[in-house]
Scaffold this active site. Structure first.
Site, PDB file in Angstrom:
ATOM      1  N   HIS A 122      -7.955  -2.982 -15.730  1.00 21.40           N
ATOM      2  CA  HIS A 122      -9.172  -2.413 -15.154  1.00 21.40           C
ATOM      3  C   HIS A 122      -8.841  -1.217 -14.273  1.00 21.40           C
ATOM      4  CE1 HIS A 122      -8.001  -5.477 -12.077  1.00 21.40           C
ATOM      5  NE2 HIS A 122      -8.353  -4.550 -11.226  1.00 21.40           N
ATOM      6  N   HIS A 171      -7.859   1.899  -7.408  1.00 23.07           N
ATOM      7  CA  HIS A 171      -6.582   1.520  -8.037  1.00 23.07           C
ATOM      8  C   HIS A 171      -6.734   1.336  -9.540  1.00 23.07           C
ATOM      9  CE1 HIS A 171      -8.139  -2.628  -7.050  1.00 23.07           C
ATOM     10  NE2 HIS A 171      -7.623  -2.917  -8.225  1.00 23.07           N
ATOM     11  N   GLU A 173      -2.035  -1.833  -9.344  1.00 19.39           N
ATOM     12  CA  GLU A 173      -2.075  -3.289  -9.328  1.00 19.39           C
ATOM     13  C   GLU A 173      -1.411  -3.783 -10.607  1.00 19.39           C
ATOM     14  OE1 GLU A 173      -6.046  -4.985  -9.473  1.00 19.39           O
ATOM     15  OE2 GLU A 173      -5.319  -6.954  -8.858  1.00 19.39           O
TER      16      GLU A 173
END
Ligand code: CO
Length: 134
Positions: free
Chosen positions: A7, A79, A130
């Site tokens: 994502h 992020h 991430e």
């Protein structure tokens, strides 16, 4: 070593307004808001055919994204999340190259119930990364 893009996360000042924007204006399918007290955020996921957009707004007074929103009051890209098979192995390899792992360095359970870690944006061309173990 890294796999699929899981994502892209966007910090938003007002989650219901962001959900309405993506659902009603862009016609996307958006999940119900989900409180993540361990991460200091409330999130909702925009489901796209090839990835997800994580809309997140601060939860509580110590939210790690509050400073970002103070600098970017209308929100902004926060992020990028990549999938990995073995998060501890990737962490150790990243550390051996000098990349900084945020927090204690121990994986936390993320919004999808899977272990996650964050890598310092200064080590990644200004992008907070991430990693999520799939
Ligand atoms: Co994320």
């Amino acid at each position: 070593m890294i796999g699929r893009l899981n994502h892209v996360a966007v910090a938003v000042p007002h989650l219901p307004a962001a959900i309405t924007l993506y659902r009603d204006a862009l016609g996307a399918s958006v999940s119900e808001p989900q409180a993540e007290p361990d991460h200091g955020v409330t999130v909702a996921f925009v489901e796209l055919p090839n990835t997800k957009i994580e809309l997140m707004c601060p939860l509580g007074t110590e939210s790690p994204i509050q400073g970002f929103l103070d600098r970017n009051p209308s929100g902004g890209m926060h992020h990028i999340c990549y999938e990995v098979d073995d998060i501890v192995q990737v962490r150790d390899r990243m550390r051996s190259t000098g990349a900084r792992v945020l927090g204690s360095g121990e994986p936390k359970i993320g919004a999808h119930g899977k272990p996650v870690l964050f890598l310092h944006p200064k080590d990644f061309n200004g992008c907070l990364i991430e990693l999520e173990q799939i």
